[in-house]
Enzyme design. Structure first.
Site, mmCIF file in Angstrom:
data_model
loop_
_atom_site.group_PDB
_atom_site.id
_atom_site.type_symbol
_atom_site.label_atom_id
_atom_site.label_comp_id
_atom_site.label_asym_id
_atom_site.label_seq_id
_atom_site.Cartn_x
_atom_site.Cartn_y
_atom_site.Cartn_z
ATOM 1 C CG ASP A 49 27.910 -26.302 91.892
ATOM 2 O OD1 ASP A 49 27.228 -25.653 92.709
ATOM 3 O OD2 ASP A 49 27.678 -26.289 90.665
ATOM 4 N NE ARG A 103 17.516 -12.208 107.460
ATOM 5 C CZ ARG A 103 17.717 -11.462 108.546
ATOM 6 N NH1 ARG A 103 17.152 -10.271 108.640
ATOM 7 N NH2 ARG A 103 18.503 -11.865 109.525
ATOM 8 C CB ALA A 123 7.110 1.950 101.197
ATOM 9 C CB CYS A 183 13.524 -16.502 97.331
ATOM 10 S SG CYS A 183 14.906 -17.653 97.152
HETATM 11 P P1 NAD Z 1 22.022 -21.016 93.381
HETATM 12 O O1 NAD Z 1 21.567 -20.869 91.999
HETATM 13 O O2 NAD Z 1 22.812 -19.941 94.034
HETATM 14 O O3 NAD Z 1 22.886 -22.353 93.513
HETATM 15 C C1 NAD Z 1 22.494 -23.570 92.988
HETATM 16 C C2 NAD Z 1 23.762 -24.363 92.649
HETATM 17 O O4 NAD Z 1 23.385 -25.681 92.256
HETATM 18 C C3 NAD Z 1 24.559 -23.787 91.482
HETATM 19 O O5 NAD Z 1 25.890 -23.571 91.882
HETATM 20 C C4 NAD Z 1 24.473 -24.864 90.390
HETATM 21 O O6 NAD Z 1 25.640 -24.967 89.601
HETATM 22 C C5 NAD Z 1 24.260 -26.101 91.225
HETATM 23 N N1 NAD Z 1 23.645 -27.221 90.505
HETATM 24 C C6 NAD Z 1 22.652 -27.186 89.583
HETATM 25 N N2 NAD Z 1 22.347 -28.438 89.171
HETATM 26 C C7 NAD Z 1 23.153 -29.267 89.857
HETATM 27 C C8 NAD Z 1 23.298 -30.684 89.894
HETATM 28 N N3 NAD Z 1 22.536 -31.472 89.166
HETATM 29 N N4 NAD Z 1 24.240 -31.209 90.705
HETATM 30 C C9 NAD Z 1 25.013 -30.414 91.464
HETATM 31 N N5 NAD Z 1 24.921 -29.078 91.480
HETATM 32 C C10 NAD Z 1 23.992 -28.509 90.703
HETATM 33 O O7 NAD Z 1 20.713 -21.338 94.252
HETATM 34 P P2 NAD Z 1 20.369 -20.872 95.729
HETATM 35 O O8 NAD Z 1 20.041 -19.432 95.747
HETATM 36 O O9 NAD Z 1 21.381 -21.394 96.670
HETATM 37 O O10 NAD Z 1 18.986 -21.652 95.959
HETATM 38 C C11 NAD Z 1 18.942 -23.043 96.067
HETATM 39 C C12 NAD Z 1 17.547 -23.432 96.549
HETATM 40 O O11 NAD Z 1 17.337 -22.922 97.869
HETATM 41 C C13 NAD Z 1 16.393 -22.887 95.713
HETATM 42 O O12 NAD Z 1 15.347 -23.821 95.712
HETATM 43 C C14 NAD Z 1 15.957 -21.651 96.469
HETATM 44 O O13 NAD Z 1 14.601 -21.324 96.262
HETATM 45 C C15 NAD Z 1 16.176 -22.078 97.905
HETATM 46 N N6 NAD Z 1 16.461 -20.975 98.828
HETATM 47 C C16 NAD Z 1 17.293 -19.971 98.453
HETATM 48 C C17 NAD Z 1 17.574 -18.947 99.366
HETATM 49 C C18 NAD Z 1 18.469 -17.786 98.978
HETATM 50 O O14 NAD Z 1 18.539 -16.847 99.745
HETATM 51 N N7 NAD Z 1 19.133 -17.812 97.843
HETATM 52 C C19 NAD Z 1 17.043 -18.993 100.647
HETATM 53 C C20 NAD Z 1 16.209 -20.060 100.994
HETATM 54 C C21 NAD Z 1 15.927 -21.059 100.080
HETATM 55 C C1 UGA Z 2 13.965 -13.917 101.579
HETATM 56 C C2 UGA Z 2 13.471 -14.265 102.984
HETATM 57 O O1 UGA Z 2 13.614 -13.113 103.822
HETATM 58 C C3 UGA Z 2 14.256 -15.434 103.565
HETATM 59 O O2 UGA Z 2 13.718 -15.792 104.841
HETATM 60 C C4 UGA Z 2 14.145 -16.622 102.616
HETATM 61 O O3 UGA Z 2 14.895 -17.721 103.089
HETATM 62 C C5 UGA Z 2 14.660 -16.219 101.240
HETATM 63 O O4 UGA Z 2 13.886 -15.085 100.751
HETATM 64 C C6 UGA Z 2 14.497 -17.313 100.236
HETATM 65 O O5 UGA Z 2 13.622 -18.143 100.318
HETATM 66 O O6 UGA Z 2 15.328 -17.272 99.343
HETATM 67 P P1 UGA Z 2 16.044 -12.601 100.556
HETATM 68 O O7 UGA Z 2 15.326 -12.762 99.267
HETATM 69 O O8 UGA Z 2 17.484 -12.941 100.623
HETATM 70 O O9 UGA Z 2 15.320 -13.493 101.683
HETATM 71 O O10 UGA Z 2 15.945 -11.096 101.031
HETATM 72 P P2 UGA Z 2 14.912 -10.209 101.858
HETATM 73 O O11 UGA Z 2 15.670 -9.435 102.851
HETATM 74 O O12 UGA Z 2 13.750 -10.978 102.342
HETATM 75 O O13 UGA Z 2 14.427 -9.188 100.722
HETATM 76 C C7 UGA Z 2 13.705 -9.624 99.598
HETATM 77 C C8 UGA Z 2 13.246 -8.427 98.796
HETATM 78 O O14 UGA Z 2 12.244 -7.696 99.486
HETATM 79 C C9 UGA Z 2 14.363 -7.425 98.482
HETATM 80 O O15 UGA Z 2 14.245 -6.977 97.157
HETATM 81 C C10 UGA Z 2 14.103 -6.294 99.457
HETATM 82 O O16 UGA Z 2 14.560 -5.052 98.978
HETATM 83 C C11 UGA Z 2 12.595 -6.311 99.527
HETATM 84 N N1 UGA Z 2 12.068 -5.743 100.795
HETATM 85 C C12 UGA Z 2 12.340 -6.345 101.971
HETATM 86 C C13 UGA Z 2 11.285 -4.613 100.732
HETATM 87 O O17 UGA Z 2 11.024 -4.056 99.648
HETATM 88 N N2 UGA Z 2 10.780 -4.109 101.906
HETATM 89 C C14 UGA Z 2 11.021 -4.685 103.107
HETATM 90 O O18 UGA Z 2 10.515 -4.167 104.139
HETATM 91 C C15 UGA Z 2 11.828 -5.830 103.141
#
Ligand code: NAD
Ligand code: UGA
Length: 472
Positions: A30, A154, A269, A277
């Protein structure tokens, strides 16, 4: 395999720790040196149940670094898992991803070793192809292959979802797919020993491995999030109809969710979806369609309904108080969902802002999100780690995140501390009947209360008219 993960956020760190637990040699990189420092001490920079425990179990397979050269030179597979936050117009900001890609390419050239570069971040369709074209331009296509491997975990369930995913999706050419199938074999076959803290469900025997082209993998990720967001906006609109006609949205959800073609999940709801996301990905999908000449009407409606839904809290409070000016509102729960410390795009942020705009005094509590809240919440609110302090002399309590702690709260004690006993349950998470027995004026979302109140008003008005007429 030697695996490198770029980005130690919710996705990167979880993936790295899981792959290390499965026996791969993993380097997590990172650019945030503070995060790396914490990780060296065995402390996770994010709150995710089970993560630190698995980090400890896998420590011999795991290296944390901020040094790209060290991370990339020996890697067989490199995952890009950096953030792709939204730009003003809804399009994803690819600055972090591009910069990570460039840094990797620089050291891959130096190492001159075959490597598979896998994109795990959520990105617009064509991103992998554009990386491939850049590699062709640099003459590197014979040593670097590009694949897409979107993530579906999630937050709050990240370790569970990574060890026991519903599916693994991979987009790429034949040899990239073969390599990733090999990397994930023990997850696909579920042949690893389950960690005691994160047990496997007995029914899980094998995880579907979906191999497709890169564009379908990229678009499929947006489609999955958009569809789930659509279910939430649908049930939230139904909750408003319930309030108007006198039905209970929980019962409606039960009825439709019993149909396996609809399924019960994501029909809760509340005050709308938040997080890093759904809000970003629904806007991104809308933007992708628009830039390709298509107006995605359903997506704009999903987004509009969600934006409006947050303010349902204010209208519920207004049913009890003519004005919120000078009223003390205690907010319980700030994170966008329970079991995470994340407040990115949390509905609590615009709700607290709206309360302040109405002139209310706001005090807030969250079991783990207060530190992150300090940076994201508007100024002028009181923070406390003590629920008693937050609800003391409050006119109303608004529950914005359904933490278990709130469900199990001694609401008799809470009610005794309050000035007025109004409770708005923004997540329909509490026992309405019990709370009414305690003496609360309870409002859920789409659960009779608003309808009943209107009926009482109607009867009262009718009664007043009759008296006047009688006297006349
Ligand atoms: P995050 O913000 O928690 O983490 C991203 C990390 O990348 C940070 O620690 C940051 O310092 C680091 N970073 C930024 N630029 C960098 C670089 N040039 N080199 C090395 N490190 C660098 O992000 P996240 O929530 O893990 O999401 C990452 C991606 O995955 C996003 O595209 C998001 O949409 C996707 N995603 C997130 C979730 C989730 O639940 N958070 C689930 C599915 C997909
Ligand atoms: C969501 C998806 O569920 C993951 O599959 C996906 O990988 C992720 O986004 C992503 O791309 O980052 P997450 O955002 O961690 O995951 O959480 P969820 O449990 O999906 O909830 C998202 C939001 O919807 C929360 O604010 C939750 O309170 C709300 N929600 C969820 C509702 O209001 N009603 C529901 O029935 C379910």
């Amino acid at each position: 395999m030697n695996v490198t993960i770029i980005g130690t956020g919710y996705v990167g760190l979880t993936t790295g720790v899981t792959l290390a637990y499965l026996g791969h040699q993993v380097i997590c990189l990172d650019v945030d040196k503070e995060k790396i420092e914490k990780l060296h001490q065995g402390i996770s920079p994010i709150y995710e149940p089970g993560l630190e425990h698995l980090m400890e179990l896998s420590k011999d397979q795991l290296i944390f670094t901020a040094d790209y050269e060290k991370a990339v030179l020996e890697a067989d597979v490199i995952f890009l898992a950096v953030g792709t936050p939204p730009n003003e117009d809804g399009s994803p900001n690819l600055t972090y991803l591009n910069s990570a890609f460039e840094a990797c390419v620089k050291y891959i050239m130096l190492g001159n070793r075959k490597v598979l570069l896998v994109n795990k971040s959520t990105v617009p369709v064509g991103t992998a192809e554009s990386f491939h074209q850049r590699l062709v331009f640099m003459g590197l296509q014979s040593i670097v292959a590009i694949a897409s491997n979107p993530e579906f975990l999630r937050q709050g369930r990240a370790m569970h979802d990574t060890l026991y995913p519903d599916r693994i999706v991979v987009g790429g050419d034949e040899s990239s797919i073969k390599l990733l199938r090999e990397l994930y074999t023990s997850i696909i076959k579920q042949s690893f020993e389950e960690p005691a803290e994160i047990p496997r469900s007995v029914s899980l025997k094998e995880v579907p491995f979906i191999a497709v082209d890169r564009s379908s993998a990229e678009l499929g990720k947006y489609a999955a999030n958009a569809f789930l967001a659509m279910k939430i906006s649908f049930i939230n609109e139904m909750s408003t109809v319930c309030d108007k006609v006198g039905a209970d949205v929980n019962n409606v959800a039960k009825i439709i969710g019993a149909d396996p073609r609809i399924a019960p999940q994501f029909l809760q709801a509340g005050i709308g979806y938040g997080g890093s996301c759904f809000p970003k990905d629904t806007r991104a999908l809308h933007h992708i369609a628009k830039t390709n000449g298509y107006s995605f009407k359903l997506m704009s409606a999903v987004i509009e309904v969600n934006n409006r839904q947050k303010y349902v809290i204010i209208s519920k409070l207004r049913e009890s108080f003519e004005t919120l000016k000078g009223r003390k509102i205690a907010v319980l729960g700030l994170t966008f969902k329970p079991e995470t410390d994340d407040l990115r795009d949390a509905p609590s942020i615009p709700i607290v802002k709206a309360l302040l705009d109405e002139g209310a005094e706001v005090s807030v509590h969250d079991p783990v999100g207060l530190e992150k809240a300090l940076a994201l919440m508007p100024a002028g609110i009181d923070y406390s780690n003590s629920i008693e302090e937050v609800v003391s002399n409050a006119d109303a309590v608004a529950v914005l995140t359904e933490w278990e702690q709130y469900k199990r709260l001694n609401w008799i004690t809470v009610s005794a501390l309050m000035r007025n006993k109004v409770l708005v349950d923004g997540r329909n998470a509490l026992d309405a009947e019990n709370l009414r027995e305690i003496g609360f004026e309870y409002y859920g979302i789409g659960r009779y209360s608003s309808y009943n109140k209107k009926q009482v008003h109607k009867v009262a008005k009718l009664g007043a008219k009759e008296i006047t007429m009688g006297q006349g």
